[in-house]
Design an enzyme around this catalytic site. Structure first.
Site, PDB file in Angstrom:
ATOM      1  N   GLU A  45      -2.461  -5.067  -3.303  1.00 19.16           N
ATOM      2  CA  GLU A  45      -1.614  -4.174  -2.614  1.00 19.16           C
ATOM      3  C   GLU A  45      -0.684  -5.295  -1.945  1.00 19.16           C
ATOM      4  O   GLU A  45       0.514  -4.863  -2.086  1.00 19.16           O
ATOM      5  CB  GLU A  45      -2.342  -3.721  -1.441  1.00 19.16           C
ATOM      6  CG  GLU A  45      -3.211  -2.486  -1.919  1.00 19.16           C
ATOM      7  CD  GLU A  45      -3.815  -1.901  -0.907  1.00 19.16           C
ATOM      8  OE1 GLU A  45      -3.732  -2.119   0.294  1.00 19.16           O
ATOM      9  OE2 GLU A  45      -4.817  -1.189  -1.283  1.00 19.16           O
ATOM     10  N   ASP A  98       0.885  -1.256   0.148  1.00 20.88           N
ATOM     11  CA  ASP A  98      -0.058   0.116  -0.070  1.00 20.88           C
ATOM     12  C   ASP A  98       0.889   1.188   0.060  1.00 20.88           C
ATOM     13  O   ASP A  98       0.547   2.192  -0.865  1.00 20.88           O
ATOM     14  CB  ASP A  98      -1.001   0.015   1.246  1.00 20.88           C
ATOM     15  CG  ASP A  98      -1.621   0.954   1.306  1.00 20.88           C
ATOM     16  OD1 ASP A  98      -2.334   1.540   0.447  1.00 20.88           O
ATOM     17  OD2 ASP A  98      -1.699   1.762   2.407  1.00 20.88           O
TER      18      ASP A  98
END
Lengths: 241, 241
Positions: free
Chosen positions: B134, B65
């Site tokens: 992610e 992320d």
């Protein structure tokens, strides 16, 4: 960090002095000195270069903030192989807080480089130093690349200036943060409490934190103190403190 | 992206099939296949490896992320040299939203790789696919380094799957987001409005958004519609939607 010999361009640069000063505090000679000049320019000292855009350090700060976040995420991921992502997230937010960045900027002596127009800069309580630190990392990233910026953060910041044991044990006191912020910003605040439950076992506190009569945070807990902390944490998220 | 010839280790790997499948969707052969296996393991299918820690993709998701955030920050910084940091921040949050990551995961076909235990995974409305995307970026970053991960995101995601004009013009509809979320999570919500000001010129709406009777967002505006949007945006931040 490798040892850097003085590049020939430094001898002929009009910014010779700045080159040398940055070499002293950063440990390397910048390649593109204009990026570093930009990193130290607060918006109060900036010129409008095009409609709506100033040549201030705010764009670099946006970039640098993200780079620091990734470098620290990587560092924590490897340092704590048996901790979950909740722990990593918490640790990171303590390591990259505004307060921490302000401290780091002073430790590095960045405050001596910052261009600021005191007449136009009304708010003395802001995070000028921390913002310049973030912008500096943005400049290093653009100037020298990710791996170099990462090495800089790890060897010159994390290993030297951050006490990881302290970070790990220190709980963030959100209520104090709110009180400090409200005093600086001259806001009124109060905690409204409602007690639910009749017996002492069921008793639960619903706390609402109001700033200038607007509810900005709320929380429930059996302990009043804890409920206030949680409501303050909530408010810190909402208000971006 | 450079062309990758098949490394010898693939011929002898017990995960030969996975190597080939990943080569097809990612465009390269992984070096450390175990990282990619981990990236696709949802916590419902994970084992506890030590007290409090599972071998799920959540740690990689935390890292990935952050890497995506930095790569996108760099991309926007260079693509929009005359836009301020407010614009960059807004653009990034639209490009890296949970919804966007879920879509990207499906487009890449990551959903075919995800290990999930449907019995233990109660909440069907979550962002399993986006989380895996992610985590995959986290795996690529650890496996191949920042520059490689950056190239992957730019050439295989941003240039191919993201319509920048659409991102730039699209306003996020926070009210719809709240309504959608409340329906999924089976929460009751309502907007309470108070009108201030007697004459039509002074009229201002104070909107409070309540979810299950708890105030989660509030805003004031001259337009009721706009005030509802702002209160919803506020609530999205508070609720982490």
């Amino acid at each position: 960090m490798p040892i850097f010999t003085k590049p020939i361009r430094v001898y002929f640069s009009p910014d010779k002095k700045l080159h040398e000063s940055l070499r002293n505090i950063l440990g390397f000679y910048p390649t593109h000195i204009s990026l570093y000049k930009l990193a130290f320019r607060h918006s109060s000292a900036a010129q409008v270069i095009k409609k709506g855009v100033k040549d201030s350090n705010e764009r670099l700060e946006f970039l640098g903030d993200s780079v620091i976040g990734t470098v620290v995420a990587d560092y924590l991921f490897k340092k704590f192989p048996f901790k979950d992502e909740g722990f990593l997230t918490k640790m990171r937010s303590k390591m990259v807080s505004r307060q921490k960045h302000n401290q780091l900027a002073i430790k590095l002596g960045l405050n001596n480089f910052i261009e600021v127009n005191n007449e136009r800069h009304g708010n003395k309580t802001s995070s000028i130093n921390g913002d310049a630190y973030e912008a500096l990392i943005g400049a290093i990233y653009l100037d020298k690349g990710y791996t170099f910026a990462q090495q800089f953060i790890l060897t010159r910041i994390v290993n030297v200036h951050i006490d990881m044991d302290e970070v790990e044990t220190k709980e963030v006191d959100f209520k104090s943060k709110i009180i400090e912020w409200a005093q600086k910003e001259k806001k009124e605040f109060r905690f409204d409490a409602i007690v639910d439950g009749a017996s002492s076992e069921d008793k639960q506190y619903s706390i609402q934190l109001l700033v200038d009569n607007v509810a900005v945070g709320n929380a429930q807990h059996f302990s009043k103190k804890r409920a206030e902390q949680l409501a303050s944490e909530h408010a810190c998220t909402v208000l971006g403190i």
